[in-house]
Design a protein around this motif. Structure first.
Motif, PDB file in Angstrom:
ATOM      1  N   ALA A   1      55.227  25.459  59.913  1.00  0.00           N
ATOM      2  CA  ALA A   1      56.506  25.675  59.234  1.00  0.00           C
ATOM      3  C   ALA A   1      56.810  24.553  58.250  1.00  0.00           C
ATOM      4  O   ALA A   1      57.392  24.794  57.184  1.00  0.00           O
ATOM      5  CB  ALA A   1      57.635  25.805  60.258  1.00  0.00           C
ATOM      6  N   ASP A   2      56.434  23.332  58.598  1.00  0.00           N
ATOM      7  CA  ASP A   2      56.666  22.206  57.697  1.00  0.00           C
ATOM      8  C   ASP A   2      55.789  22.273  56.451  1.00  0.00           C
ATOM      9  O   ASP A   2      56.029  21.536  55.494  1.00  0.00           O
ATOM     10  CB  ASP A   2      56.390  20.885  58.432  1.00  0.00           C
ATOM     11  N   ARG A   3      54.814  23.142  56.469  1.00  0.00           N
ATOM     12  CA  ARG A   3      53.894  23.264  55.338  1.00  0.00           C
ATOM     13  C   ARG A   3      54.109  24.558  54.561  1.00  0.00           C
ATOM     14  O   ARG A   3      53.329  24.868  53.677  1.00  0.00           O
ATOM     15  CB  ARG A   3      52.446  23.175  55.845  1.00  0.00           C
ATOM     16  N   ARG A   4      55.170  25.303  54.914  1.00  0.00           N
ATOM     17  CA  ARG A   4      55.529  26.520  54.181  1.00  0.00           C
ATOM     18  C   ARG A   4      56.862  26.317  53.488  1.00  0.00           C
ATOM     19  O   ARG A   4      57.729  25.591  53.984  1.00  0.00           O
ATOM     20  CB  ARG A   4      55.655  27.725  55.132  1.00  0.00           C
ATOM     21  N   ALA A   5      57.019  26.997  52.360  1.00  0.00           N
ATOM     22  CA  ALA A   5      58.298  26.931  51.644  1.00  0.00           C
ATOM     23  C   ALA A   5      59.311  27.912  52.221  1.00  0.00           C
ATOM     24  O   ALA A   5      60.515  27.761  52.047  1.00  0.00           O
ATOM     25  CB  ALA A   5      58.085  27.218  50.155  1.00  0.00           C
ATOM     26  N   GLY A   6      58.863  28.920  52.925  1.00  0.00           N
ATOM     27  CA  GLY A   6      59.758  29.931  53.480  1.00  0.00           C
ATOM     28  C   GLY A   6      58.977  30.942  54.285  1.00  0.00           C
ATOM     29  O   GLY A   6      57.841  30.693  54.703  1.00  0.00           O
ATOM     30  N   GLY A   7      59.582  32.103  54.517  1.00  0.00           N
ATOM     31  CA  GLY A   7      58.914  33.167  55.261  1.00  0.00           C
ATOM     32  C   GLY A   7      58.876  32.956  56.753  1.00  0.00           C
ATOM     33  O   GLY A   7      58.115  33.624  57.459  1.00  0.00           O
ATOM     34  N   HIS A   8      59.726  32.055  57.278  1.00  0.00           N
ATOM     35  CA  HIS A   8      59.657  31.732  58.706  1.00  0.00           C
ATOM     36  C   HIS A   8      60.093  32.917  59.573  1.00  0.00           C
ATOM     37  O   HIS A   8      59.477  33.185  60.610  1.00  0.00           O
ATOM     38  CB  HIS A   8      60.539  30.515  58.994  1.00  0.00           C
ATOM     39  N   ILE A   9      61.140  33.612  59.158  1.00  0.00           N
ATOM     40  CA  ILE A   9      61.628  34.737  59.959  1.00  0.00           C
ATOM     41  C   ILE A   9      60.632  35.897  59.922  1.00  0.00           C
ATOM     42  O   ILE A   9      60.483  36.634  60.906  1.00  0.00           O
ATOM     43  CB  ILE A   9      63.021  35.171  59.471  1.00  0.00           C
ATOM     44  N   ALA A  10      59.894  36.039  58.822  1.00  0.00           N
ATOM     45  CA  ALA A  10      58.842  37.059  58.762  1.00  0.00           C
ATOM     46  C   ALA A  10      57.743  36.758  59.777  1.00  0.00           C
ATOM     47  O   ALA A  10      57.201  37.674  60.409  1.00  0.00           O
ATOM     48  CB  ALA A  10      58.265  37.124  57.351  1.00  0.00           C
ATOM     49  N   VAL A  11      57.417  35.481  59.948  1.00  0.00           N
ATOM     50  CA  VAL A  11      56.419  35.087  60.948  1.00  0.00           C
ATOM     51  C   VAL A  11      56.927  35.416  62.345  1.00  0.00           C
ATOM     52  O   VAL A  11      56.173  35.874  63.213  1.00  0.00           O
ATOM     53  CB  VAL A  11      56.088  33.586  60.819  1.00  0.00           C
ATOM     54  N   VAL A  12      58.230  35.188  62.578  1.00  0.00           N
ATOM     55  CA  VAL A  12      58.827  35.529  63.871  1.00  0.00           C
ATOM     56  C   VAL A  12      58.676  37.025  64.141  1.00  0.00           C
ATOM     57  O   VAL A  12      58.286  37.437  65.245  1.00  0.00           O
ATOM     58  CB  VAL A  12      60.314  35.125  63.900  1.00  0.00           C
ATOM     59  N   ALA A  13      58.960  37.846  63.131  1.00  0.00           N
ATOM     60  CA  ALA A  13      58.849  39.303  63.292  1.00  0.00           C
ATOM     61  C   ALA A  13      57.418  39.713  63.628  1.00  0.00           C
ATOM     62  O   ALA A  13      57.185  40.538  64.520  1.00  0.00           O
ATOM     63  CB  ALA A  13      59.318  40.006  62.020  1.00  0.00           C
ATOM     64  N   GLY A  14      56.456  39.129  62.924  1.00  0.00           N
ATOM     65  CA  GLY A  14      55.050  39.442  63.204  1.00  0.00           C
ATOM     66  C   GLY A  14      54.640  39.036  64.605  1.00  0.00           C
ATOM     67  O   GLY A  14      53.886  39.753  65.288  1.00  0.00           O
ATOM     68  N   SER A  15      55.130  37.879  65.060  1.00  0.00           N
ATOM     69  CA  SER A  15      54.803  37.413  66.414  1.00  0.00           C
ATOM     70  C   SER A  15      55.339  38.375  67.468  1.00  0.00           C
ATOM     71  O   SER A  15      54.672  38.655  68.471  1.00  0.00           O
ATOM     72  CB  SER A  15      55.385  36.018  66.633  1.00  0.00           C
ATOM     73  N   LEU A  16      56.542  38.903  67.240  1.00  0.00           N
ATOM     74  CA  LEU A  16      57.127  39.843  68.195  1.00  0.00           C
ATOM     75  C   LEU A  16      56.319  41.138  68.272  1.00  0.00           C
ATOM     76  O   LEU A  16      56.069  41.666  69.369  1.00  0.00           O
ATOM     77  CB  LEU A  16      58.575  40.144  67.791  1.00  0.00           C
ATOM     78  N   VAL A  17      55.913  41.641  67.115  1.00  0.00           N
ATOM     79  CA  VAL A  17      55.146  42.885  67.093  1.00  0.00           C
ATOM     80  C   VAL A  17      53.809  42.712  67.817  1.00  0.00           C
ATOM     81  O   VAL A  17      53.403  43.560  68.628  1.00  0.00           O
ATOM     82  CB  VAL A  17      54.922  43.357  65.645  1.00  0.00           C
ATOM     83  N   LEU A  18      53.124  41.601  67.557  1.00  0.00           N
ATOM     84  CA  LEU A  18      51.839  41.361  68.214  1.00  0.00           C
ATOM     85  C   LEU A  18      52.020  41.024  69.696  1.00  0.00           C
ATOM     86  O   LEU A  18      51.190  41.395  70.527  1.00  0.00           O
ATOM     87  CB  LEU A  18      51.099  40.221  67.502  1.00  0.00           C
ATOM     88  N   GLY A  19      53.127  40.346  70.021  1.00  0.00           N
ATOM     89  CA  GLY A  19      53.386  40.038  71.423  1.00  0.00           C
ATOM     90  C   GLY A  19      53.617  41.286  72.251  1.00  0.00           C
ATOM     91  O   GLY A  19      53.338  41.299  73.458  1.00  0.00           O
ATOM     92  N   ALA A  20      54.122  42.347  71.621  1.00  0.00           N
ATOM     93  CA  ALA A  20      54.325  43.606  72.338  1.00  0.00           C
ATOM     94  C   ALA A  20      53.008  44.150  72.877  1.00  0.00           C
ATOM     95  O   ALA A  20      52.969  44.785  73.934  1.00  0.00           O
ATOM     96  CB  ALA A  20      54.982  44.628  71.412  1.00  0.00           C
TER      97      ALA A  20
END
Length: 383
Positions: A251-270
């Motif tokens: 996250a410290d190396r990205r300019a944004g898109g953090h909530i999109a990563v959260v969404a992807g993690s939830l879908v794959l975690g399912a």
């Protein structure tokens, strides 16, 4: 500061996960089924949801130092009381609920500590470290099954946990007598978007909390020994801890898109939760790794994103999202325990997988609302 935040958060959240890991031993003595475990955990998170917004105000008003210490001492006293006085199911419920408000206070105080004292370039990793406290708590809880509960008894696990909580007291932030007042106005916070994100986080937490609370009981129900089930929980906790740190570092190396990563993690975690419904040890192991590594690796990243967007009132802003998380923690264990008790654990895991998938979809919607709010605010500022 990051070490102190991790210590306070670990101490604050330890009681509920320790209770989940020790449920086989505790229920044998106090006499309750998976639905009973779901009920006690649900009450715990229900109280947390009600306390979240008021505690956010208290932390902003009185600062992180005082509120961190109150949370740590409160948890230690409650853990000791469980060891000494939890002689019935009702007593266990009552005493565990005393830990709930300490959890909320400790979590939000840690958020404020990091927001005020950690440089922006390391804030993501710091929140990853802080939220690593939850898998640390589940790791300690998993180790407590073969190491303490099956040897000297489950009550001693709570005694040791109380001592660990008190050990976090010297690590709480210092010099915090200064009161903190929010300079944010209601319009500055994307309250609507945060509410949707909070609902999504609540659905994700409803499913993911079941992983930490019911994994041992579900594995034992499948025929795995309690000791091995506890070690499986420990393995999942290590994976979750590692992925939370990695999420923060990235996250410290990205300019944004953090909530999109959260969404992807939830879908794959399912997918991981769905695998827990499949018979066999390989499915159990892979499902645990995916569930912890993806489905429950996002809280630190989400809180980091919210704090970055609301630097003037980080505790108040994160309290909105945390209300959803705790609300999910209230509903999830009741639903999961009911389904497991009246149906089966595999059916409960499948329902959890669908819930986590829905959380990912809602997180995408909340992100779009947040982007729209930021665009409207920028346009207003330019006019």
């Amino acid at each position: 500061m990051a070490i102190g935040a991790v210590s306070v958060t670990t101490a604050s959240v330890l009681p509920v996960f320790l209770t989940g890991a020790l449920t086989v031993q505790i229920s044998a003595e106090l006499g309750f089924d998976p639905a009973g475990l779901g009920l006690v955990v649900a009450f715990y998170f229900g109280i947390s949801a009600l306390a979240s917004l008021p505690c956010g105000w208290l932390v902003e008003r009185f600062g992180a130092s005082a509120t961190s210490r109150i949370a740590v001492v409160g948890v230690a006293v409650a853990l000791g009381a469980i060891a000494a006085f939890a002689t019935s199911y009702a007593a266990l419920v009552t005493l565990l609920l005393c830990c709930a408000w300490c959890n909320v206070l400790g979590q939000l105080a840690s958020n404020l500590t990091l927001a005020q004292h950690v440089p922006a370039t390391r804030l993501g990793l710091s929140f990853g470290l802080k939220q690593a406290a939850i898998p640390i708590a589940t790791l300690l809880s998993g180790v407590a099954v073969p190491g303490i509960a099956l040897t000297v008894g489950w009550r001693w696990a709570y005694v040791i946990a109380a001592c660990l909580a008190l050990a976090a007291l010297p690590l709480t932030p210092r010099g915090g007598s200064t009161r903190v007042r929010s300079t944010a106005t209601p319009g500055e916070r994307a309250t609507g978007a945060l509410s949707v994100i909070g609902i999504a986080a609540g659905l994700g937490a409803a499913a993911a909390n079941a992983l930490g609370i019911f994994l041992v009981a579900a594995a034992v129900d499948r025929g795995i020994s309690p000791g091995l089930a506890g070690l499986t929980l420990t393995m999942g906790s290590v994976v979750g801890l590692t992925l939370r740190l990695l999420n923060g570092w990235l996250a410290d190396r990205r300019a944004g898109g953090h909530i999109a990563v959260v969404a992807g993690s939830l879908v794959l975690g399912a997918i991981g939760l769905a695998l827990l419904a499949v018979p066999g040890t390989p499915a159990l192991v892979i499902g645990t790794v995916l569930g912890f590594g993806l489905g429950w690796s996002w809280p630190g990243l989400l809180q980091f994103a919210v704090v970055r967007l609301h630097p003037s009132a980080p505790a108040a802003a994160t309290s909105i999202v945390q209300t959803g998380v705790y609300g999910g923690g209230f509903v999830g264990p009741i639903a999961f325990g009911f389904i497991a008790a009246h149906g089966s654990f595999p059916v409960a895991w499948l329902v959890g997988a669908v819930t986590m998938l829905a959380a990912g979809v809602l997180m995408v919607l909340g992100r779009r609302m947040l982007l729209a709010h930021r665009a409207a605010a920028a346009q207003l500022a330019a006019s």
